[in-house]
Design an enzyme around this catalytic site. Sequence first.
Site, PDB file in Angstrom:
ATOM      1  N   GLU A  34      -9.776  -1.846   5.230  1.00 26.77           N
ATOM      2  CA  GLU A  34     -10.453  -1.552   6.492  1.00 26.77           C
ATOM      3  C   GLU A  34     -11.644  -2.490   6.685  1.00 26.77           C
ATOM      4  O   GLU A  34     -12.103  -3.133   5.734  1.00 26.77           O
ATOM      5  CB  GLU A  34     -10.916  -0.090   6.472  1.00 26.77           C
ATOM      6  CG  GLU A  34      -9.778   0.929   6.395  1.00 26.77           C
ATOM      7  CD  GLU A  34      -8.967   1.054   7.690  1.00 26.77           C
ATOM      8  OE1 GLU A  34      -8.999   0.135   8.528  1.00 26.77           O
ATOM      9  OE2 GLU A  34      -8.284   2.080   7.853  1.00 26.77           O
ATOM     10  N   ASP A  71       0.808  -1.216   0.000  1.00 25.01           N
ATOM     11  CA  ASP A  71       0.000   0.000   0.000  1.00 25.01           C
ATOM     12  C   ASP A  71       0.847   1.275   0.000  1.00 25.01           C
ATOM     13  O   ASP A  71       2.080   1.223   0.165  1.00 25.01           O
ATOM     14  CB  ASP A  71      -0.961  -0.008   1.203  1.00 25.01           C
ATOM     15  CG  ASP A  71      -0.298  -0.450   2.510  1.00 25.01           C
ATOM     16  OD1 ASP A  71       0.950  -0.466   2.574  1.00 25.01           O
ATOM     17  OD2 ASP A  71      -1.021  -0.779   3.449  1.00 25.01           O
ATOM     18  N   ASP A 115      -7.557  -2.212  14.012  1.00 27.42           N
ATOM     19  CA  ASP A 115      -8.972  -2.545  13.771  1.00 27.42           C
ATOM     20  C   ASP A 115      -9.102  -3.840  12.954  1.00 27.42           C
ATOM     21  O   ASP A 115     -10.175  -4.143  12.444  1.00 27.42           O
ATOM     22  CB  ASP A 115      -9.691  -1.382  13.069  1.00 27.42           C
ATOM     23  CG  ASP A 115      -9.062  -1.024  11.721  1.00 27.42           C
ATOM     24  OD1 ASP A 115      -8.073  -1.677  11.308  1.00 27.42           O
ATOM     25  OD2 ASP A 115      -9.557  -0.081  11.073  1.00 27.42           O
ATOM     26  N   HIS A 153      -7.323  -4.492  10.187  1.00 34.49           N
ATOM     27  CA  HIS A 153      -7.048  -4.352   8.753  1.00 34.49           C
ATOM     28  C   HIS A 153      -5.745  -5.043   8.351  1.00 34.49           C
ATOM     29  O   HIS A 153      -4.827  -5.215   9.159  1.00 34.49           O
ATOM     30  CB  HIS A 153      -7.101  -2.881   8.290  1.00 34.49           C
ATOM     31  CG  HIS A 153      -5.979  -2.000   8.724  1.00 34.49           C
ATOM     32  ND1 HIS A 153      -6.166  -0.812   9.396  1.00 34.49           N
ATOM     33  CD2 HIS A 153      -4.631  -2.089   8.550  1.00 34.49           C
ATOM     34  CE1 HIS A 153      -5.004  -0.228   9.609  1.00 34.49           C
ATOM     35  NE2 HIS A 153      -4.060  -0.983   9.110  1.00 34.49           N
TER      36      HIS A 153
END
Length: 244
Positions: free
Chosen positions: A143, A67, A136, A138
Site C-alpha cells: 500500500e 500475495d 491507490d 499498490h
Amino acid sequence: MKVIICGNYSELSIKAADIMEKLIRAKPAIVLGLATGSTPLGLYKELIKRNKEGIISFKKCRSFNLDEYVGLSSGDAQSYRYFMEKNLFDHIDIEKSNTFVPDGQASDIDAYCRWYEQKIQKAGGIDIQVLGLGGDGHIAFNEPGSAFDSRTRVQKLAPQTIEDNSRFFNSMDDVPRLAITMGIGTIMEARKILLLVSGAKKSLIVKKCLEAPVSEKYPASIIQKHPDAVVVLDREAASLLGGK
Ligand code: GLP
C-alpha cells in the site's frame, strides 16, 4: 521502462502472453512471478490456450504468487490460491508442487515470510513478475507508504483496497484486513517486470505512477527505475498519459 499501448483489453492480454511465451520458450525452467485480480485473467486464458495447443509448456517451471489474504484457507473460494487453481493451474501442465502462493494460515507468519523469500532465492530468483495495479497505486498488497526496500511481510490493507476488493466478497465486512505480500524490494529483484493495467478507472493512477516523480506515495512508481520493466496498457488506461 517500456510502455506499450494496446487498442483494448483483448489485445493487451495477447501482447502480455506474447511476452511471456517468448521467455518460457527460451527458458523452460523459468521462474514465474504471478498476480491475481481481474486484469491478468485474459493473459491466463491466452497462456492456457497456448499450453493446450502445445506452443508452451509449464512442466519445468516454478511459480511464486505475490500475495494472499491472512486467515483464508487455500480451499476458500476468495483465497488467491483458489483463484490461481481455478484460473490457471488447473488448466495447464504445471506441477502443482512447483506453484507457491503465500499461506494465509501460516501459524508463524514472520517465519513463513522469511521462508518464502528464501524459497524464491533458492529457485534462482524470479525471471518475470506479472503485476496488476491497485486503485491507490499498490502493487501486490504494498500500500502507499510501503518502503521501496520492503520484503515479504504482513500488510494492513488500505480502506480503498478493502472497498475495491469487496466486489469479490459478500460484504465489505468479509474482506480480510491483512494480507501477506511480497515486498517492493522483492518485486524489484525480478529480472523482468510486466505491469498490466486496463480501463478508464485506472487512468489517473496510471498517470501518477508512470509520469509523476518516483515516490512511496505511489508504490508502482518504483517501476520507472527497474532496468527491464514493460507496462502494457489498453487505450482507456493510457488515456491521460503524455500531458493529456
Ligand atoms: C489486488 C491484488 C493486486 C492487484 C489488484 C488490482 O489488490 N492484491 O495484486 O493488482 O488487486 O486488481 P484488478 O486487476 O482486479 O484491478
